[in-house]
Design an enzyme around this catalytic site. Structure first.
Site, PDB file in Angstrom:
ATOM      1  N   LYS A 178     -14.579  -5.399  10.928  1.00  0.00           N
ATOM      2  CA  LYS A 178     -15.256  -6.671  10.645  1.00  0.00           C
ATOM      3  C   LYS A 178     -15.567  -7.424  11.873  1.00  0.00           C
ATOM      4  O   LYS A 178     -16.710  -7.050  12.648  1.00  0.00           O
ATOM      5  CB  LYS A 178     -14.561  -7.277   9.305  1.00  0.00           C
ATOM      6  CG  LYS A 178     -14.227  -6.337   8.256  1.00  0.00           C
ATOM      7  CD  LYS A 178     -13.750  -7.123   7.023  1.00  0.00           C
ATOM      8  CE  LYS A 178     -13.001  -6.129   6.027  1.00  0.00           C
ATOM      9  NZ  LYS A 178     -13.989  -5.116   5.504  1.00  0.00           N
ATOM     10  N   HIS A 183     -10.627 -10.493   6.791  1.00  0.00           N
ATOM     11  CA  HIS A 183     -11.905 -11.603   6.765  1.00  0.00           C
ATOM     12  C   HIS A 183     -11.383 -12.804   7.564  1.00  0.00           C
ATOM     13  O   HIS A 183     -12.193 -13.667   7.606  1.00  0.00           O
ATOM     14  CB  HIS A 183     -12.244 -11.900   5.507  1.00  0.00           C
ATOM     15  CG  HIS A 183     -12.799 -10.569   4.642  1.00  0.00           C
ATOM     16  ND1 HIS A 183     -13.976  -9.883   4.892  1.00  0.00           N
ATOM     17  CD2 HIS A 183     -12.134  -9.709   4.131  1.00  0.00           C
ATOM     18  CE1 HIS A 183     -14.039  -8.802   4.395  1.00  0.00           C
ATOM     19  NE2 HIS A 183     -13.019  -8.814   3.707  1.00  0.00           N
ATOM     20  N   SER A 234     -11.692 -11.557   0.120  1.00  0.00           N
ATOM     21  CA  SER A 234     -13.021 -10.878   0.642  1.00  0.00           C
ATOM     22  C   SER A 234     -14.323 -11.185  -0.300  1.00  0.00           C
ATOM     23  O   SER A 234     -15.244 -11.301  -0.078  1.00  0.00           O
ATOM     24  CB  SER A 234     -12.740  -9.220   0.698  1.00  0.00           C
ATOM     25  OG  SER A 234     -12.231  -8.886  -0.552  1.00  0.00           O
TER      26      SER A 234
HETATM   27  N1  PMP Z   1      -8.311  -5.783   3.384  1.00  0.00           N
HETATM   28  C1  PMP Z   1      -9.526  -6.345   3.242  1.00  0.00           C
HETATM   29  C2  PMP Z   1      -9.132  -7.797   2.485  1.00  0.00           C
HETATM   30  C3  PMP Z   1     -11.026  -5.703   2.829  1.00  0.00           C
HETATM   31  O1  PMP Z   1     -11.778  -6.712   2.659  1.00  0.00           O
HETATM   32  C4  PMP Z   1     -11.172  -4.488   3.537  1.00  0.00           C
HETATM   33  C5  PMP Z   1     -12.341  -4.041   3.647  1.00  0.00           C
HETATM   34  N2  PMP Z   1     -13.072  -4.064   2.907  1.00  0.00           N
HETATM   35  C6  PMP Z   1      -9.869  -3.799   4.072  1.00  0.00           C
HETATM   36  C7  PMP Z   1      -8.765  -4.331   3.829  1.00  0.00           C
HETATM   37  C8  PMP Z   1      -9.943  -2.336   4.367  1.00  0.00           C
HETATM   38  O2  PMP Z   1     -10.390  -2.289   5.720  1.00  0.00           O
HETATM   39  P1  PMP Z   1     -11.144  -1.241   6.529  1.00  0.00           P
HETATM   40  O3  PMP Z   1     -12.632  -1.362   6.046  1.00  0.00           O
HETATM   41  O4  PMP Z   1     -10.860  -1.252   7.826  1.00  0.00           O
HETATM   42  O5  PMP Z   1     -10.702   0.010   5.818  1.00  0.00           O
END
Ligand code: PMP
Length: 392
Positions: free
Chosen positions: A238, A207, A179
Site C-alpha cells: 500500500k 493502512h 480498511s
Molecule cells: N490487512 C489489511 C488491514 C488489509 O487491508 C490488507 C489488504 N487489503 C491486508 C492485510 C493484506 O495485505 P496484502 O494485500 O499485502 O496481502
C-alpha cells in the site's frame, strides 16, 4: 456444477456479483489509470504515498532482477533466502524499534501465518468485528476460539476477556486503521487492556504504515504504544507501493515464526527484485515526509468538502474516505456515474462490509494534486445527483 450458476445468478440479481476489470497504470502519471481506453483519476487504490511508479524503486528492482534473476527458486527455509532479506530485516527492526523482523510474501499470508502460529486449540483470539478478512482467516486456520468484539467497543472486549479468563493463551488482534471505514483503533486503551489481562497484542498497520509516525512507522509509534505491542504487522503493497509484508517484534517471536508460520515455511520466497524494491521504498518512506503531509492535507480537504455536500462519511482522519450509500444497486449506479465523469472508484458491498452499508471507498494518494481533488469533489457531487444517491 449447476449450483454455481444458480448462486451466481442470485448474486447478480442482488447486485453482489464481482467482476474483474482491467486497469492499466499510466507510466509517468501516478494517480491515474487507463480503463476501457479512457484515462481516469484513480480514487480507490492504496498507493497512499504515490510510490508505486517511483523511478528509484523501479531502478532498484530492475538491477536486482538483472543480478539475481526472476524467481527465488525455493522457500526461505530451503534455498530462497537471498542475502537481501537479512539486510532488509535489520533495517525494518531498527525502523520499528523492535529486536527483530521477518518479511512475508504478502499481508494476507503474514496475518494467516502469524495468527495460526500464535494460537491453537484451547486458546482464544479476540478480534474487532471490522478486522480484515486475512485476520479472520488466520483465526479460522488457527482452530482457536474466535471472540469477535463489536467495532472498537472496549467494554465488549473486556466482557469477552473476563468470560475467557481461564483460557491458555489470549491474543488480541486489531487493524490500526480499518480498511473499509478509515477510522482508528483505540490503541492506547488496547495496550492497557492487554497488560491488565496478560494477553498478547497484535496490530495490523496495513493502512497506517508509511502514513503515521515521524518516519512512517505507523499508528503504534504515533500514539507511543509501540513497546506494548507484541506483534507489529504491516504490508508493503500500500503506502510502500511495492508488494510483501513484515512482522516485527522480539527475537523470540521471530524465531518462533520461522519455525511455526506455515505461510512462510511452505511457500516460495519473494523474488530478489521485490526485496530490493521494498528496501528502496523503505528509505523513501522514512525520509520523504512531504508525501505524508501532502496526503494528510488532501484527505482533510476531500473529507470536509464531501461532508459539507451532505454525504454520509464514516468518521476518521485517514486517507480512506468511505461514502456510505447503503443499497447495493445504488452504489453500483454511483460508481458507473463516477466512471463516466472520469473517476475510477471501488463500489464495496457485502460481505466485505456489513449488509446495508454498501459504499464507495475513496482512498487518496500523495500523487494527487490539490486542483485534481477539488475538481474531483465537484464531479463526485454531480455524479451523486445524476445517479440519485444522497449527498451532492
Ligand atoms: N490487512 C489489511 C488491514 C488489509 O487491508 C490488507 C489488504 N487489503 C491486508 C492485510 C493484506 O495485505 P496484502 O494485500 O499485502 O496481502
Amino acid at each position: 456444477m449447476n449450483w454455481m450458476e444458480k448462486e451466481l445468478e442470485m448474486m447478480t440479481d442482488a447486485s453482489l456479483e464481482r467482476t474483474l476489470r482491467a486497469s492499466a497504470p499510466l507510466p509517468g502519471c501516478p494517480g491515474y489509470i487507463m480503463r476501457g481506453g479512457r484515462k481516469l483519476l484513480d480514487l480507490s487504490s492504496n498507493d497512499y504515498l504515490g510510490l508505486a511508479q517511483h523511478y528509484a524503486i523501479n531502478e532498484a528492482m530492475r538491477e536486482a532482477q538483472s543480478a539475481e534473476g526472476a524467481g527465488s527458486g525455493a522457500s526461505r527455509l530451503v534455498m530462497g533466502n537471498r542475502p537481501s532479506f537479512g539486510r532488509l530485516e535489520t533495517v525494518l527492526a531498527l525502523w520499528q524499534n523492535c529486536e527483530a523482523a521477518l518479511v512475508f510474501a504478502n499481508g494476507y499470508m503474514a496475518n494467516t501465518g502469524v495468527i495460526a502460529a500464535l494460537a491453537g486449540r484451547g486458546d482464544v483470539v479476540f478480534s474487532d468485528q471490522m478486522n480484515h478478512a486475512s485476520i479472520v482467516d488466520g483465526i479460522i486456520l488457527s482452530r482457536a476460539e474466535h471472540a469477535r468484539y463489536r467495532h472498537n467497543d472496549m467494554e465488549h472486549l473486556r466482557a469477552l476477556l473476563n468470560k475467557h479468563r481461564d483460557k491458555k493463551k489470549k491474543l488480541i488482534v486489531t487493524d490500526a486503521v480499518f480498511s473499509m471505514d478509515g477510522d482508528q483503533a483505540p490503541l492506547r486503551e488496547l495496550a492497557a487492556i492487554k497488560r491488565e489481562y496478560g494477553a498478547m497484542l497484535m496490530v495490523d498497520e496495513a493502512h497506517s504504515g508509511g502514513i503515521y509516525g515521524r518516519r512512517g512507522e505507523g499508528l503504534c509509534h504515533e500514539l507511543g504504544v509501540q513497546a506494548d505491542v507484541d506483534v507489529h504487522m504491516g504490508t508493503f503493497s500500500k503506502a510502500f507501493g511495492v508488494y510483501g509484508a513484515y512482522v516485527c517484534g522480539s527475537r523470540t517471536l521471530i524465531r518462533w515464526l520461522i519455525n511455526k508460520a506455515r505461510t512462510l515455511i511452505y511457500s516460495t520466497a519473494l523474488p530478489a527484485s521485490i526485496v530490493a524494491g521494498i528496501a528502496k521504498a523503505l528509505e523513501l518512506v522514512q525520509t520523504e515526509h512531504w508525501r505524508r503531509e501532502r496526503l494528510n492535507a488532501a484527505g482533510r480537504r476531500l473529507r470536509s468538502s464531501l461532508g459539507a455536500a451532505g454525504f454520509n462519511i464514516a468518521a476518521g482522519d485517514s486517507p480512506i474516505i468511505p461514502v456510505i450509500i447503503g443499497d447495493n444497486a445504488a452504489v453500483l449506479r454511483f460508481s458507473s456515474a463516477l466512471e463516466a465523469a472520469g473517476i475510477a472508484s471501488a463500489a464495496i458491498r457485502p460481505p466485505t462490509v456489513p449488509k446495508g452499508t454498501a459504499r464507495i471507498r475513496f482512498s487518496l494518494s500523495a500523487a494527487h494534486t490539490e486542483r485534481e481533488l477539488a475538481d474531483a469533489a465537484a464531479l463526485i457531487c454531480a455524479a451523486a445527483l445524476q445517479s440519485g444517491v444522497a449527498g451532492g
